[in-house]
Design a protein around this motif. Structure first.
Motif, PDB file in Angstrom:
ATOM      1  N   VAL A  81       8.847   1.482  -2.723  1.00  0.00           N
ATOM      2  CA  VAL A  81       7.737   2.016  -3.926  1.00  0.00           C
ATOM      3  C   VAL A  81       6.603   1.813  -3.348  1.00  0.00           C
ATOM      4  O   VAL A  81       6.244   0.685  -2.725  1.00  0.00           O
ATOM      5  N   ALA A  82       5.711   2.671  -3.429  1.00  0.00           N
ATOM      6  CA  ALA A  82       4.314   2.768  -3.237  1.00  0.00           C
ATOM      7  C   ALA A  82       3.305   2.904  -4.435  1.00  0.00           C
ATOM      8  O   ALA A  82       3.588   3.593  -5.300  1.00  0.00           O
ATOM      9  N   ALA A  83       2.583   1.777  -4.606  1.00  0.00           N
ATOM     10  CA  ALA A  83       1.852   1.761  -5.690  1.00  0.00           C
ATOM     11  C   ALA A  83       0.390   2.121  -5.339  1.00  0.00           C
ATOM     12  O   ALA A  83      -0.190   1.370  -4.408  1.00  0.00           O
ATOM     13  N   VAL A  84      -0.275   3.151  -5.906  1.00  0.00           N
ATOM     14  CA  VAL A  84      -1.746   3.657  -5.564  1.00  0.00           C
ATOM     15  C   VAL A  84      -2.507   3.608  -6.692  1.00  0.00           C
ATOM     16  O   VAL A  84      -2.206   4.539  -7.731  1.00  0.00           O
ATOM     17  N   TRP A  85      -3.594   2.929  -6.542  1.00  0.00           N
ATOM     18  CA  TRP A  85      -4.645   2.970  -7.681  1.00  0.00           C
ATOM     19  C   TRP A  85      -5.874   2.739  -7.148  1.00  0.00           C
ATOM     20  O   TRP A  85      -6.093   2.280  -6.200  1.00  0.00           O
ATOM     21  N   GLY A  86      -6.865   3.115  -8.002  1.00  0.00           N
ATOM     22  CA  GLY A  86      -8.425   3.099  -7.392  1.00  0.00           C
ATOM     23  C   GLY A  86      -8.802   1.828  -7.475  1.00  0.00           C
ATOM     24  O   GLY A  86      -8.323   0.882  -8.371  1.00  0.00           O
ATOM     25  N   GLY A  87      -9.431   1.220  -6.536  1.00  0.00           N
ATOM     26  CA  GLY A  87      -9.984  -0.246  -6.495  1.00  0.00           C
ATOM     27  C   GLY A  87      -9.229  -0.988  -5.634  1.00  0.00           C
ATOM     28  O   GLY A  87      -9.394  -2.403  -5.371  1.00  0.00           O
ATOM     29  N   GLY A  88      -7.726  -0.402  -5.162  1.00  0.00           N
ATOM     30  CA  GLY A  88      -7.077  -1.361  -4.374  1.00  0.00           C
ATOM     31  C   GLY A  88      -7.300  -1.031  -2.901  1.00  0.00           C
ATOM     32  O   GLY A  88      -8.008  -0.250  -2.612  1.00  0.00           O
ATOM     33  N   PRO A  89      -6.381  -1.676  -1.705  1.00  0.00           N
ATOM     34  CA  PRO A  89      -6.894  -1.384  -0.601  1.00  0.00           C
ATOM     35  C   PRO A  89      -6.419   0.111  -0.116  1.00  0.00           C
ATOM     36  O   PRO A  89      -5.169   0.211   0.040  1.00  0.00           O
ATOM     37  N   ARG A  90      -7.450   0.677   0.039  1.00  0.00           N
ATOM     38  CA  ARG A  90      -7.179   2.368   0.220  1.00  0.00           C
ATOM     39  C   ARG A  90      -6.078   2.555   1.608  1.00  0.00           C
ATOM     40  O   ARG A  90      -5.344   3.251   1.594  1.00  0.00           O
ATOM     41  N   TRP A  91      -6.478   1.927   2.775  1.00  0.00           N
ATOM     42  CA  TRP A  91      -5.993   2.197   3.822  1.00  0.00           C
ATOM     43  C   TRP A  91      -4.215   1.594   3.981  1.00  0.00           C
ATOM     44  O   TRP A  91      -3.568   2.239   4.218  1.00  0.00           O
TER      45      TRP A  91
END
Length: 111
Positions: A81-91
């Protein structure tokens, strides 16, 4: 209402579909969009709980299915599972995307 099973209601069909494929997806297969970071994290935690009940920390766990067409042999599958949100560690988030069949994201960061 909290705890009514809404998250499970839309995660479970996608996860079952991924597990029913002849080859378990190794790239994004199920995309869940959520409006806020908090909701992304909550949905990702629920998905990890379904896929990794013993681990529950985002690491990939094996899921065993039975009743395959080759005589009932058990197969072990791995879904991340990948969680992707703004303000998180982009790379770090970007690194997880290609190998995670389940992606939970906010629209802004996903774009």
């Amino acid at each position: 209402q909290t705890g009514s099973g809404k998250t499970l209601a839309y995660l479970l069909p996608g996860i079952l579909r991924a597990l029913s494929e002849p080859q378990v997806p190794r790239k994004p297969f199920l995309l869940v969009l959520a409006p806020t970071r908090e909701l992304v994290l909550q949905i990702a935690a629920c998905a990890e709980g379904l896929l990794c009940p013993a681990v529950g920390d985002g690491k990939c766990a094996s899921i065993t299915t039975t009743g395959s067409s080759d005589g009932g042999q058990a197969e072990s599958h791995c879904l991340a599972v990948a969680a992707v949100w703004g303000g998180g560690p982009r790379w770090e988030q970007r690194r997880q995307l290609p190998m995670s069949p389940v992606v939970v994201a906010t629209p802004g960061r996903l774009l």
